[in-house]
Design a protein around this motif. Structure first.
Motif, PDB file in Angstrom:
ATOM      1  N   VAL A 122       0.715  -1.671   0.123  1.00 36.99           N
ATOM      2  CA  VAL A 122       0.103  -0.306   0.010  1.00 36.99           C
ATOM      3  C   VAL A 122       0.686   0.443  -0.015  1.00 36.99           C
ATOM      4  O   VAL A 122       1.568   1.164   0.662  1.00 36.99           O
ATOM      5  N   SER A 123       0.677   2.511  -1.035  1.00 37.31           N
ATOM      6  CA  SER A 123       1.700   3.651  -0.491  1.00 37.31           C
ATOM      7  C   SER A 123       1.554   4.152   0.124  1.00 37.31           C
ATOM      8  O   SER A 123       0.516   4.407   0.783  1.00 37.31           O
ATOM      9  N   VAL A 124       2.756   4.458   0.575  1.00 35.58           N
ATOM     10  CA  VAL A 124       2.872   5.518   1.917  1.00 35.58           C
ATOM     11  C   VAL A 124       2.410   6.567   2.043  1.00 35.58           C
ATOM     12  O   VAL A 124       1.494   6.742   2.841  1.00 35.58           O
ATOM     13  N   PHE A 125       1.574   7.386   0.605  1.00 36.05           N
ATOM     14  CA  PHE A 125       0.342   7.979   0.647  1.00 36.05           C
ATOM     15  C   PHE A 125      -0.378   7.718   1.844  1.00 36.05           C
ATOM     16  O   PHE A 125      -1.357   8.747   2.363  1.00 36.05           O
ATOM     17  N   ILE A 126      -0.824   6.511   1.127  1.00 36.72           N
ATOM     18  CA  ILE A 126      -2.170   5.354   0.952  1.00 36.72           C
ATOM     19  C   ILE A 126      -1.976   5.059   3.166  1.00 36.72           C
ATOM     20  O   ILE A 126      -3.143   5.369   3.505  1.00 36.72           O
ATOM     21  N   PHE A 160      11.470   2.583   7.800  1.00 35.97           N
ATOM     22  CA  PHE A 160      12.666   0.770   8.314  1.00 35.97           C
ATOM     23  C   PHE A 160      11.561  -0.001   6.638  1.00 35.97           C
ATOM     24  O   PHE A 160      11.945  -1.017   6.757  1.00 35.97           O
ATOM     25  N   THR A 161      10.691   0.475   6.159  1.00 38.25           N
ATOM     26  CA  THR A 161       9.830  -0.625   5.699  1.00 38.25           C
ATOM     27  C   THR A 161      10.119   0.377   4.294  1.00 38.25           C
ATOM     28  O   THR A 161      10.070  -0.994   3.524  1.00 38.25           O
ATOM     29  N   MET A 162       9.717   1.378   3.983  1.00 41.81           N
ATOM     30  CA  MET A 162       9.308   2.037   2.555  1.00 41.81           C
ATOM     31  C   MET A 162      10.625   1.855   1.411  1.00 41.81           C
ATOM     32  O   MET A 162      10.206   1.391   0.594  1.00 41.81           O
ATOM     33  N   THR A 163      11.988   1.504   2.426  1.00 45.67           N
ATOM     34  CA  THR A 163      14.092   1.647   1.680  1.00 45.67           C
ATOM     35  C   THR A 163      14.485   0.186   2.138  1.00 45.67           C
ATOM     36  O   THR A 163      14.998   0.174   0.997  1.00 45.67           O
ATOM     37  N   SER A 164      13.877  -0.685   2.405  1.00 45.00           N
ATOM     38  CA  SER A 164      14.007  -1.859   3.070  1.00 45.00           C
ATOM     39  C   SER A 164      13.454  -3.018   1.298  1.00 45.00           C
ATOM     40  O   SER A 164      12.632  -3.130   0.860  1.00 45.00           O
ATOM     41  N   ALA A 165      14.936  -4.397   1.643  1.00 44.42           N
ATOM     42  CA  ALA A 165      15.018  -5.016   0.677  1.00 44.42           C
ATOM     43  C   ALA A 165      13.388  -5.735   0.429  1.00 44.42           C
ATOM     44  O   ALA A 165      13.199  -6.211   1.410  1.00 44.42           O
ATOM     45  N   GLY A 166      13.188  -6.182  -0.545  1.00 43.58           N
ATOM     46  CA  GLY A 166      11.863  -6.354  -0.500  1.00 43.58           C
ATOM     47  C   GLY A 166      10.133  -5.485  -0.573  1.00 43.58           C
ATOM     48  O   GLY A 166       9.486  -5.975  -0.655  1.00 43.58           O
ATOM     49  N   SER A 167      10.613  -4.496  -0.328  1.00 47.32           N
ATOM     50  CA  SER A 167       9.558  -2.883  -0.304  1.00 47.32           C
ATOM     51  C   SER A 167       9.569  -3.426  -2.152  1.00 47.32           C
ATOM     52  O   SER A 167       9.901  -3.011  -2.555  1.00 47.32           O
ATOM     53  N   THR A 379      22.303   1.138   0.056  1.00 46.84           N
ATOM     54  CA  THR A 379      22.606   2.854   0.243  1.00 46.84           C
ATOM     55  C   THR A 379      21.301   3.800  -0.180  1.00 46.84           C
ATOM     56  O   THR A 379      21.164   4.904   0.633  1.00 46.84           O
ATOM     57  N   ILE A 380      21.307   4.330  -1.576  1.00 48.10           N
ATOM     58  CA  ILE A 380      21.479   4.921  -1.992  1.00 48.10           C
ATOM     59  C   ILE A 380      19.079   4.770  -1.391  1.00 48.10           C
ATOM     60  O   ILE A 380      18.479   5.766  -1.347  1.00 48.10           O
ATOM     61  N   ALA A 381      18.151   3.765  -1.674  1.00 46.67           N
ATOM     62  CA  ALA A 381      17.322   3.686  -1.283  1.00 46.67           C
ATOM     63  C   ALA A 381      16.979   4.495   0.122  1.00 46.67           C
ATOM     64  O   ALA A 381      15.611   5.110  -0.107  1.00 46.67           O
ATOM     65  N   ILE A 382      18.164   3.961   0.942  1.00 48.56           N
ATOM     66  CA  ILE A 382      17.330   4.148   2.108  1.00 48.56           C
ATOM     67  C   ILE A 382      17.598   5.675   2.682  1.00 48.56           C
ATOM     68  O   ILE A 382      17.460   6.380   3.294  1.00 48.56           O
ATOM     69  N   ALA A 383      18.620   6.064   1.913  1.00 44.32           N
ATOM     70  CA  ALA A 383      19.584   7.783   1.806  1.00 44.32           C
ATOM     71  C   ALA A 383      18.308   8.300   1.139  1.00 44.32           C
ATOM     72  O   ALA A 383      17.995   9.440   1.758  1.00 44.32           O
ATOM     73  N   SER A 384      17.173   8.133   0.191  1.00 42.22           N
ATOM     74  CA  SER A 384      16.201   9.029  -0.332  1.00 42.22           C
ATOM     75  C   SER A 384      15.155   8.798   0.312  1.00 42.22           C
ATOM     76  O   SER A 384      14.542  10.014   0.829  1.00 42.22           O
ATOM     77  N   GLY A 385      15.099   8.402   1.702  1.00 41.22           N
ATOM     78  CA  GLY A 385      14.078   8.645   2.672  1.00 41.22           C
ATOM     79  C   GLY A 385      14.321   9.416   3.662  1.00 41.22           C
ATOM     80  O   GLY A 385      13.693   9.031   4.836  1.00 41.22           O
TER      81      GLY A 385
END
Length: 438
Positions: A122-126, A160-167, A379-385
């Protein structure tokens, strides 16, 4: 020099006005105009030279593009939240949680609910729309200050969810075509970082809430809040969880085939399931649908106003020059990539926007250097958040102002602590672990 002053000055002014509670529909276009004029952008397309960007087109493309992409999902999410509220499902689930695990764990329950939905697709916006009714009920029963609800939603959604592996969130998928990786890139490090981020975040949030309660803060009821009648019968809590499960399952099943459009199907299914299992407890269906739709209009307008600001910023020469500088940072590719993504995400107010702009520039350069693509991806996924959650960020505005109805001056400090500082800590930790060979 004037262009850089206008670029960063307009961003600082927008953050200041947002913290002061100035309506974003006014402050966002005005600060965007400041950025545009100081960078030499024409105001109208008719007065622009060939191929020259102009303020009006850049702003409205950002504004209408966001509305066009997200309106139906915002509406479905807002209506789903109202269905959960008006059928009594949110109160029933929250009361069951309090009875089972105790009122002192109300904060953790909100974080967990947001995390499960986010990792489920489910999108973080929703997510905020879906979890907010239950959060209100939980915080009211626990008598916790409601200004911490956005922080709980943010911690569960964009850390810890949006940018984790498998998300399944887009922030984890954008790097894939550029780096040739998979959604599970760097999963070992990702699991460690996510666990540490979640632990630190939950402990910090719990400490902040207890500290506020110790100072005499309490839950303040509003006339717009759902009223919990202790004598009124509530629907079965297990049945009341079915709509949430429907949203989670449908979103997961159709995410690969339909992308974000799967949310429309999932949330519509959740609404239907909510009425199917708890129809006898429902209020006027027409009023519920209307209230949800109006809430969606307000939420998406505020967010689109900020996205429009980002559209103007991206068109300025000083922004393009800034991107060139930060994407050419010497030294470790992981450090350079993290800094580049975080700064661009902060300027545009969007984690996905930061990645979309930077990845075409970063990926070829770092791949030629022989970077570990899985490490760079994570790294860049986590940094983007991280810096995407400055006060003017689209998700920040939606969650604090539009969904929770809080003022930035009250709610942003705990929100920013968890959604900016925690991801920065996670980024540093990820770089350290990858550098050690994990």
């Amino acid at each position: 020099m004037l262009g850089y002053i206008g670029l960063f000055g307009s961003l600082a002014l927008l953050i200041y006005l947002t913290m002061k509670g100035v309506n974003l529909l006014i402050s966002a276009p005005l600060t965007a105009l400041l950025a545009g004029l100081t960078n030499g952008l024409a105001f109208f397309p008719q007065t622009a030279l060939d191929e020259q960007a102009n303020f009006l087109t850049s702003y409205m493309n950002g504004f209408t593009g966001f509305v066009g992409s997200w309106y139906l999902m915002f509406m479905a999410g807002a209506i789903f939240g109202k269905v959960m509220e008006d059928t009594g499902a949110a109160d029933s689930v929250s009361k069951w949680i309090v009875d089972k695990i105790g009122v002192k764990y109300a904060v953790f329950a909100v974080v967990l609910a947001a995390a499960v939905l986010t990792y489920g697709g489910v999108s973080v916006f929703i997510v905020a729309f879906s979890v907010y009714p239950m959060a209100i009920s939980l915080f009211k029963q626990a008598n916790f200050p409601r200004r911490f609800i956005p922080a709980a939603l943010g911690l569960g959604s964009v850390t810890f969810t949006m940018t984790s592996a498998g998300s399944p969130e887009i922030q984890n998928w954008i790097p894939i075509p550029y780096l040739g990786t998979t959604p599970y890139a760097g999963w070992e490090v990702s699991a460690i970082v996510a666990l540490i981020m979640a632990t630190i975040g939950c402990l910090w949030l719990n400490w902040m809430v207890k500290r506020a309660v110790g100072k005499g803060e309490e839950f303040i009821t509003r006339s717009t809040d759902p009223v919990i009648d202790e004598l009124k019968a509530l629907p079965n809590p297990l049945l009341s969880m079915i709509p949430l499960l429907v949203v989670l399952v449908i979103s997961f099943i159709f995410h690969d085939s339909l992308g974000t459009s799967a949310l429309i199907v999932a949330l519509t299914g959740g609404c239907l399931a909510g009425y199917a299992v708890n129809f006898k407890f429902a209020k006027a269906v027409g009023a519920t649908l209307a209230a949800g739709a109006m809430g969606a209009v307000v939420a998406i307008a505020n967010t689109a106003a900020v996205v429009g600001f980002g559209g103007v910023v991206k068109a300025t020469p000083s922004f393009l020059a800034t991107v060139d500088v930060i994407t050419s940072i010497p030294g470790s590719p992981l450090i350079g990539g993290a800094v580049s993504i975080a700064v661009i995400a902060g300027l545009t107010g969007s984690a996905s926007g930061g990645q979309t702009i930077a990845m075409p520039l970063l990926a070829p350069h770092y791949i030629d250097m022989g970077v570990d693509t899985e490490a760079l991806h994570r790294t860049i996924a986590i940094a983007s958040g991280s810096l995407d959650s400055l006060p003017h960020g689209g998700y920040v505005v939606t969650t604090i102002s539009s969904v929770c109805g809080e003022k930035h001056k009250d709610a942003y400090l705990p929100f920013g602590a968890l959604t900016v500082i925690i991801p920065i800590i996670g980024t540093v930790l990820a770089i350290a672990l990858f550098s050690l060979g994990m």
